[in-house]
Design a protein around this motif. Structure first.
Motif, PDB file in Angstrom:
ATOM      1  N   MET A   1       0.968  -1.117  -0.067  1.00 41.06           N
ATOM      2  CA  MET A   1      -0.102   0.117   0.109  1.00 41.06           C
ATOM      3  C   MET A   1       0.822   1.292   0.096  1.00 41.06           C
ATOM      4  O   MET A   1       0.323   2.308   0.068  1.00 41.06           O
ATOM      5  N   GLY A   2       2.131   1.121   0.028  1.00 41.06           N
ATOM      6  CA  GLY A   2       3.132   2.414  -0.200  1.00 41.06           C
ATOM      7  C   GLY A   2       3.519   2.865   1.143  1.00 41.06           C
ATOM      8  O   GLY A   2       4.131   3.925   1.533  1.00 41.06           O
ATOM      9  N   TYR A   3       3.468   1.941   2.504  1.00 40.67           N
ATOM     10  CA  TYR A   3       4.039   2.488   3.643  1.00 40.67           C
ATOM     11  C   TYR A   3       5.032   1.719   4.079  1.00 40.67           C
ATOM     12  O   TYR A   3       5.079   0.433   4.426  1.00 40.67           O
ATOM     13  N   ASN A   4       6.275   2.116   4.167  1.00 40.08           N
ATOM     14  CA  ASN A   4       7.533   1.741   4.470  1.00 40.08           C
ATOM     15  C   ASN A   4       7.661   1.990   6.023  1.00 40.08           C
ATOM     16  O   ASN A   4       8.288   2.908   6.441  1.00 40.08           O
ATOM     17  N   THR A   5       7.097   1.195   6.939  1.00 40.19           N
ATOM     18  CA  THR A   5       6.889   1.433   8.161  1.00 40.19           C
ATOM     19  C   THR A   5       8.279   0.652   8.911  1.00 40.19           C
ATOM     20  O   THR A   5       8.737  -0.205   8.528  1.00 40.19           O
ATOM     21  N   GLN A   6       8.709   0.931  10.082  1.00 41.73           N
ATOM     22  CA  GLN A   6       9.652   0.261  11.010  1.00 41.73           C
ATOM     23  C   GLN A   6       9.027  -0.886  11.818  1.00 41.73           C
ATOM     24  O   GLN A   6       7.871  -0.686  12.339  1.00 41.73           O
ATOM     25  N   THR A   7       9.799  -1.845  11.861  1.00 42.41           N
ATOM     26  CA  THR A   7       9.374  -3.083  12.668  1.00 42.41           C
ATOM     27  C   THR A   7       9.229  -2.633  14.200  1.00 42.41           C
ATOM     28  O   THR A   7       8.209  -3.220  14.835  1.00 42.41           O
ATOM     29  N   SER A   8      10.018  -2.010  14.682  1.00 39.75           N
ATOM     30  CA  SER A   8       9.978  -1.537  15.982  1.00 39.75           C
ATOM     31  C   SER A   8       8.685  -0.844  16.402  1.00 39.75           C
ATOM     32  O   SER A   8       8.337  -1.005  17.370  1.00 39.75           O
ATOM     33  N   SER A   9       8.207   0.033  15.489  1.00 38.73           N
ATOM     34  CA  SER A   9       6.769   0.868  15.718  1.00 38.73           C
ATOM     35  C   SER A   9       5.497  -0.389  15.833  1.00 38.73           C
ATOM     36  O   SER A   9       4.820  -0.080  16.579  1.00 38.73           O
ATOM     37  N   GLY A  10       5.665  -1.234  14.828  1.00 41.87           N
ATOM     38  CA  GLY A  10       4.598  -2.353  14.940  1.00 41.87           C
ATOM     39  C   GLY A  10       4.901  -3.243  16.054  1.00 41.87           C
ATOM     40  O   GLY A  10       3.936  -3.531  16.909  1.00 41.87           O
ATOM     41  N   PHE A  11       5.984  -3.409  16.574  1.00 36.73           N
ATOM     42  CA  PHE A  11       6.308  -4.345  17.940  1.00 36.73           C
ATOM     43  C   PHE A  11       5.741  -3.463  19.060  1.00 36.73           C
ATOM     44  O   PHE A  11       4.998  -3.970  19.892  1.00 36.73           O
ATOM     45  N   TRP A  12       5.984  -2.199  19.216  1.00 42.67           N
ATOM     46  CA  TRP A  12       5.320  -1.352  20.417  1.00 42.67           C
ATOM     47  C   TRP A  12       3.990  -1.343  20.076  1.00 42.67           C
ATOM     48  O   TRP A  12       3.197  -1.308  21.346  1.00 42.67           O
ATOM     49  N   ALA A  13       3.350  -1.192  19.013  1.00 41.31           N
ATOM     50  CA  ALA A  13       2.151  -1.179  18.792  1.00 41.31           C
ATOM     51  C   ALA A  13       1.321  -2.386  19.180  1.00 41.31           C
ATOM     52  O   ALA A  13       0.483  -2.411  19.725  1.00 41.31           O
ATOM     53  N   ILE A  14       1.818  -3.444  18.852  1.00 37.53           N
ATOM     54  CA  ILE A  14       1.390  -4.675  19.078  1.00 37.53           C
ATOM     55  C   ILE A  14       1.440  -5.075  20.678  1.00 37.53           C
ATOM     56  O   ILE A  14       0.296  -5.432  21.424  1.00 37.53           O
ATOM     57  N   ALA A  15       2.415  -4.460  21.424  1.00 39.09           N
ATOM     58  CA  ALA A  15       2.639  -4.773  22.777  1.00 39.09           C
ATOM     59  C   ALA A  15       1.742  -4.057  23.362  1.00 39.09           C
ATOM     60  O   ALA A  15       0.881  -4.286  24.426  1.00 39.09           O
ATOM     61  N   PHE A  16       1.130  -2.705  22.942  1.00 38.37           N
ATOM     62  CA  PHE A  16       0.285  -1.832  23.546  1.00 38.37           C
ATOM     63  C   PHE A  16      -1.027  -2.393  23.482  1.00 38.37           C
ATOM     64  O   PHE A  16      -2.086  -2.574  24.251  1.00 38.37           O
ATOM     65  N   ALA A  17      -1.270  -3.023  22.335  1.00 36.44           N
ATOM     66  CA  ALA A  17      -2.599  -3.867  22.070  1.00 36.44           C
ATOM     67  C   ALA A  17      -2.929  -5.037  22.997  1.00 36.44           C
ATOM     68  O   ALA A  17      -3.819  -5.249  23.717  1.00 36.44           O
ATOM     69  N   TYR A  18      -1.628  -5.759  23.377  1.00 40.36           N
ATOM     70  CA  TYR A  18      -2.078  -6.880  24.329  1.00 40.36           C
ATOM     71  C   TYR A  18      -2.068  -6.350  25.760  1.00 40.36           C
ATOM     72  O   TYR A  18      -3.017  -6.695  26.500  1.00 40.36           O
ATOM     73  N   PHE A  19      -1.574  -5.018  26.011  1.00 41.14           N
ATOM     74  CA  PHE A  19      -1.669  -4.386  27.404  1.00 41.14           C
ATOM     75  C   PHE A  19      -3.290  -3.822  27.514  1.00 41.14           C
ATOM     76  O   PHE A  19      -3.849  -4.068  28.604  1.00 41.14           O
ATOM     77  N   MET A  20      -3.716  -3.308  26.524  1.00 37.00           N
ATOM     78  CA  MET A  20      -5.079  -2.715  26.548  1.00 37.00           C
ATOM     79  C   MET A  20      -6.061  -4.052  26.590  1.00 37.00           C
ATOM     80  O   MET A  20      -6.980  -3.892  27.409  1.00 37.00           O
ATOM     81  N   ASN A  21      -5.734  -5.201  26.073  1.00 40.23           N
ATOM     82  CA  ASN A  21      -6.814  -6.255  26.317  1.00 40.23           C
ATOM     83  C   ASN A  21      -6.706  -6.786  27.730  1.00 40.23           C
ATOM     84  O   ASN A  21      -7.656  -7.583  28.040  1.00 40.23           O
ATOM     85  N   LEU A  22      -5.549  -6.664  28.352  1.00 43.30           N
ATOM     86  CA  LEU A  22      -5.663  -7.037  29.798  1.00 43.30           C
ATOM     87  C   LEU A  22      -6.477  -6.182  30.644  1.00 43.30           C
ATOM     88  O   LEU A  22      -7.197  -6.560  31.538  1.00 43.30           O
ATOM     89  N   THR A  23      -6.411  -4.928  30.238  1.00 46.68           N
ATOM     90  CA  THR A  23      -7.392  -3.849  30.915  1.00 46.68           C
ATOM     91  C   THR A  23      -8.848  -3.771  30.391  1.00 46.68           C
ATOM     92  O   THR A  23      -9.895  -3.985  31.332  1.00 46.68           O
ATOM     93  N   ILE A  24      -8.980  -3.624  29.143  1.00 51.14           N
ATOM     94  CA  ILE A  24     -10.335  -3.441  28.569  1.00 51.14           C
ATOM     95  C   ILE A  24     -10.263  -4.613  27.552  1.00 51.14           C
ATOM     96  O   ILE A  24      -9.900  -4.469  26.490  1.00 51.14           O
ATOM     97  N   PRO A  25     -11.092  -5.645  27.769  1.00 53.18           N
ATOM     98  CA  PRO A  25     -11.286  -6.746  26.839  1.00 53.18           C
ATOM     99  C   PRO A  25     -11.585  -6.476  25.194  1.00 53.18           C
ATOM    100  O   PRO A  25     -12.531  -5.682  25.026  1.00 53.18           O
ATOM    101  N   ARG A  26     -10.791  -6.715  24.464  1.00 53.12           N
ATOM    102  CA  ARG A  26     -11.274  -6.717  22.890  1.00 53.12           C
ATOM    103  C   ARG A  26     -10.702  -5.084  22.467  1.00 53.12           C
ATOM    104  O   ARG A  26     -11.332  -4.809  21.481  1.00 53.12           O
ATOM    105  N   SER A  27     -10.163  -4.379  23.115  1.00 54.06           N
ATOM    106  CA  SER A  27      -9.942  -3.268  22.877  1.00 54.06           C
ATOM    107  C   SER A  27      -8.567  -3.051  22.217  1.00 54.06           C
ATOM    108  O   SER A  27      -8.235  -2.027  21.564  1.00 54.06           O
TER     109      SER A  27
END
Length: 206
Positions: A71-97
């Motif tokens: 889609m034309g987005y050359n993103t950094q793997t580290s950014s995706g890593f922190w976004a995924i880690a944040f997603a798991y953290f949110m799932n622990l506090t608010i389910p499915r968020s």
């Protein structure tokens, strides 16, 4: 200005719900039992599982980059890593968020539009479900007897368990998720209404 207000409302709502669920959960924890279990725990396996989890986060971030690159987005793997880690953290506090939080935080780091990153997240889930179904089918074909014994063992343990007192935690969680869902829909309604998928549903219904 409006976007900042929406982000502030989202953060305030998410924080209040997170605090609420944490308080409700902590009240039901038997800390004496937890302390006894921790004394008997082999911490090698805990740290080993943590290392494996971090590795899987990084692999998922690399896979996410592969989906965004066409889609034309050359993103950094580290950014995706922190976004995924944040997603798991949110799932622990608010389910499915977590999935919404993942796409939102990724937009702040890499400026990838929410609808596009969230679309790739949905695609990941579809792929995961397909492979889960594939492996489940292979299990039934090549290891059917072990699977049946596992199911029977679970039913026996459930039958011997004493009847638990009714808990209202699931109702609190359901109400919280509904409130958060309605809030997120209201905040991102303009973006949702512009999605092609939404337009197709609207055309089909009306």
């Amino acid at each position: 200005m409006k976007s900042k207000i929406k982000q502030s409302l989202f953060l305030i709502t998410a924080s209040l719900l997170a605090v609420f669920f944490v308080v409700v959960t902590v009240k039901q924890i038997d800390f004496e039992r937890v302390a006894k279990v921790l004394k008997q725990t082999n911490y090698f396996w805990i740290f080993a599982s943590m290392a494996i989890s971090i590795l899987t986060y990084w692999i998922r971030a690399a896979r996410w980059n592969l989906l965004l690159k066409p889609m034309g987005y050359n993103t950094q793997t580290s950014s995706g890593f922190w976004a995924i880690a944040f997603a798991y953290f949110m799932n622990l506090t608010i389910p499915r968020s977590g999935e919404v939080a993942r796409a939102t935080s990724f937009y702040k780091m890499e400026k990838v539009p929410f609808e596009k990153s969230f679309g790739t997240v949905v695609l990941e889930r579809v792929i995961d479900v397909l492979f889960l179904g594939l492996f489940f089918g292979l299990t039934l074909i090549f290891n059917y007897e072990t699977f049946i014994k596992f199911v029977e063992l679970g039913n026996k343990e459930k039958a011997h368990q004493p009847t638990a007192e009714p808990s209202f935690l699931k109702y609190y969680i359901t109400i919280g998720v509904l409130v958060l869902g309605i809030g997120l829909i209201a905040i991102f309604w303009k973006k949702i209404s512009q999605l092609k998928f939404f337009e197709k549903i609207k055309t089909f219904l009306f």
